[in-house]
Enzyme design. Structure first.
Site, PDB file in Angstrom:
ATOM      1  CG  ASP A  80      -1.763   1.174   1.417  1.00  9.02           C
ATOM      2  OD1 ASP A  80      -2.807   1.168   0.758  1.00  9.02           O
ATOM      3  OD2 ASP A  80      -1.439   2.105   2.167  1.00  9.02           O
TER       4      ASP A  80
ATOM      5  CD  GLU B 118      -2.450   2.381  -3.538  1.00 11.39           C
ATOM      6  OE1 GLU B 118      -1.702   2.588  -2.568  1.00 11.39           O
ATOM      7  OE2 GLU B 118      -3.589   2.854  -3.631  1.00 11.39           O
TER       8      GLU B 118
END
Ligand code: NOJ
Ligand code: MG
Length: 613
Positions: A237, A306
């Protein structure tokens, strides 16, 4: 093997009989010669656990709910599941604020439940990938609590602390102008420590300090723990924000029109995103994963990252272009999210795909992401008429396909009011909730037409079930031989597995057949498979780019006048508005791999048939 990528805007003319003039401006991208590894042709299915299936009827989806729904994952034939965070968390940012990396939040279940999920999924040949959130923890994490309490202690330097001013009226002057993703200053004053800490997201998500080697070690231990637990990889993330400028300089204005000065986009993030040290950190994590794989002789443990950033930076997350340092197995390609929007045309679509294929170094594996829990659903972004076509595009293009749960049945955004919302980016300002909230893409999955769409047994779900569930739900669509988004999706995945067995299917070509129709061709010396997509609202008759012999329809969008198995004669297609269709040739034009190709054809046709009956 190689990919030949051809970028042609004008229609291709028929020059003689069945022969077609070869498109111009070809150039080559060499591709890895090795057999594809499991992840290179995988379908990664993102589950948002809070909204997938609530097994204990407490209004919140849970791990046992996912176990209950393994038959659905198996039915689709997805390769791997990525779970949005299930770790202990105060849920300020729905689990992206982790207070213990090693335990499961009671909302979702227990470690034993996860053990059972991993084991049962593996029995079905489905891999389980966890969300890994290294940039920040929750402010409830004990590391942060210790950091607040003792600036000179073991955890004092675990977060990014700076001196800041607080005047008699309680007004804080932050150390610099940096902004949080969720609006306002990225600095929060802490009374106890009398300093400000950095939070690139919510104030309850303090950024870890990756300049501290103890933090680096602590985070590596988290990775190792879950690898030893038996999971198959990580979705990493917000990795673009791991490091910041060591001099803490103010960021310049972005000068993007109509952006308020509290909004993240107000600044050009040259000092808070994609800093040079970040890539090295990612490469180190890759080494950790690879060495685990090697030591344990396990299947490859995969890392996907990401970052919403430029193509140049995205590719650096993959690794150096010469492969001497490797990073993510794939860094998410968000072009279908960020580069095209409602009302797009063939040129936009071609540019969106070509920017990616054009730049990806040959040693890396492509990927295509259609949606996730942070963006509006496909049906809402582009219109419901495009649901199948976009699933088809991501399934057809080479490399990895990433699907967000619900896209297989074409769910639209749900209906959520500001009072019902939970997204920390949106709930503090109801006047902009409709534009900023991500809750709309996070409403419960539509299993059937019973209470709460089958999400649970009637307890109020944490976000309301969309009223559209009576029209769009899995049970209604999962009827054999019915023309439904779900059946198209299943056919696509079946078809992909056939394609991936065709290792020498090595060329990707894009051709504009008319102002509204694009043909994307994947081919080798003897075989030709095409996706032809009418992006416009009118019917179109087009001459597609073909070789000698007949063409057969493999898959169509639901509103097509063709069915799979239909023959297309003379290279002419009649397409309905928004129709997309996959076709392949039936005649092998000789060459050494003719027998091989014939067997591919048998596989291909049987694959399609199997999924229909
Ligand atoms: C990206 C996640 O996808 C999003 O949901 C979250 O709010 C931020 N990172 C912060 O963790
Ligand atoms: Mg529950």
């Amino acid at each position: 093997m190689k990919i030949v990528f051809v970028f042609v805007f004008s229609a291709i003319a028929v020059v003689s009989g069945l022969e077609i003039e070869k498109p111009k401006n070809e150039y080559l991208l060499a591709r890895n010669d090795a057999e594809p590894d499991w992840w290179q042709t995988a379908v990664f299915y993102q589950i948002y656990p809070r909204s997938f299936k609530d097994s204990d009827n407490d209004g919140i989806g849970d791990i046992r709910g996912i176990i209950d729904k393994l038959p659905h994952l198996y039915d689709m034939k997805v390769t791997a599941v990525w779970l949005s965070p299930i770790f202990t968390s105060p849920q300020v940012d729905q689990g992206y604020d982790i207070s213990d990396y090693y335990s499961i939040d009671p909302d979702y279940g227990t470690l034993d439940d996860l053990r059972e999920l991993v084991d049962k999924a593996h029995e079905l040949d489905i891999k389980i990938v966890l969300d890994f959130v290294p940039n920040h923890t929750s402010d409830q994490h004990e590391w942060f609590q210790e950091s607040v309490n003792n600036a000179t202690g073991e955890f004092g330097d675990y977060y990014v602390w700076r001196d800041c001013e607080k005047d008699e009226d309680g007004i804080v002057t932050p150390p610099n102008n940096w902004l949080s993703h969720f609006g306002g200053s990225a600095w929060e004053y802490n009374e106890e420590r009398d300093q400000c800490y950095l939070h690139q997201f919510a104030a309850a998500q303090p950024d870890l300090n990756f300049n501290n080697p103890d933090v680096v070690t602590a985070i590596e231990l988290v990775l190792t723990y879950w690898l030893e637990f038996g999971i198959d990889g990580f979705r990493c993330d917000a990795v673009g924000y791991l490091f910041e400028d060591p001099e803490f300089r103010d960021e310049p204005l972005s000068n993007i029109p109509d952006v308020g000065e509290d909004e993240h986009d107000y600044l050009d993030h040259i000092y808070t995103a994609d800093q040079p040290q970040t890539y090295d950190m990612i490469y180190q994590w890759r080494e950790l994963l690879d060495s685990f794989t090697e030591t344990n002789q396990s299947d490859t443990k995969v890392m996907m990252t990401e970052t919403y950033t430029s193509i140049e930076n995205t590719l650096l997350y993959y690794g150096l272009s010469n492969g001497t340092r490797k990073g993510a197995h794939f860094a998410f390609n968000f072009n279908f999210i960020t580069k095209i929007a409602k009302g797009f045309n063939v040129e936009d679509l071609t540019a969106c795909i070509s920017e990616w294929l054009d730049n990806l170094p040959s040693i890396y594996t492509s990927n295509w992401v259609l949606g996730n829990h942070d963006v509006n659903r496909v049906a809402t972004r582009f219109g419901t008429e495009y649901i199948d076509a976009f699933n088809m595009l991501t399934a057809f293009l080479p490399g990895v396909m990433v699907t967000y749960n619900g896209e297989e049945i074409g769910m639209e955004n749900g209906e959520v009011t500001c009072e019902q919302g939970h997204d920390p980016r949106a709930i503090n300002d109801c006047s902009t909730f409709n534009e900023t909230s991500r809750d709309f893409a996070r409403t419960p999955f539509h299993w059937d037409n019973t209470t709460n769409a089958g999400f649970n047994d009637g307890a109020t779900p944490w976000l309301p079930v969309s009223e559209k569930y009576l029209d769009v739900n899995l049970a209604d669509q999962d009827v054999r031989a019915l023309s439904s988004h779900y059946n198209v999706y299943k056919e696509l995945l079946q078809f992909r597995s056939t394609l991936s067995r065709m290792e020498d299917l090595d060329e990707v070509t894009m051709v504009s057949l008319s102002d509204n129709v694009i043909q994307i061709i994947r081919q080798n010396k003897a075989f030709h498979v095409s996706l032809v997509f009418n992006v416009g609202e009118d019917e179109e008759a087009v001459e597609f780019n073909h070789w000698e012999g007949d063409y057969v329809v493999a898959i169509t969008t639901i509103d097509s006048s063709y069915s799979s198995g239909d023959f297309i004669e003379n290279g002419t297609l009649f397409l309905n508005p928004y129709e997309s269709i996959v076709i392949h040739n039936t005649v092998v034009s000789g060459g050494p791999s003719a027998i091989q190709v014939l067997s591919y054809l048998v596989l291909l046709c049987s694959g399609v048939t199997m999924s229909l009956f």
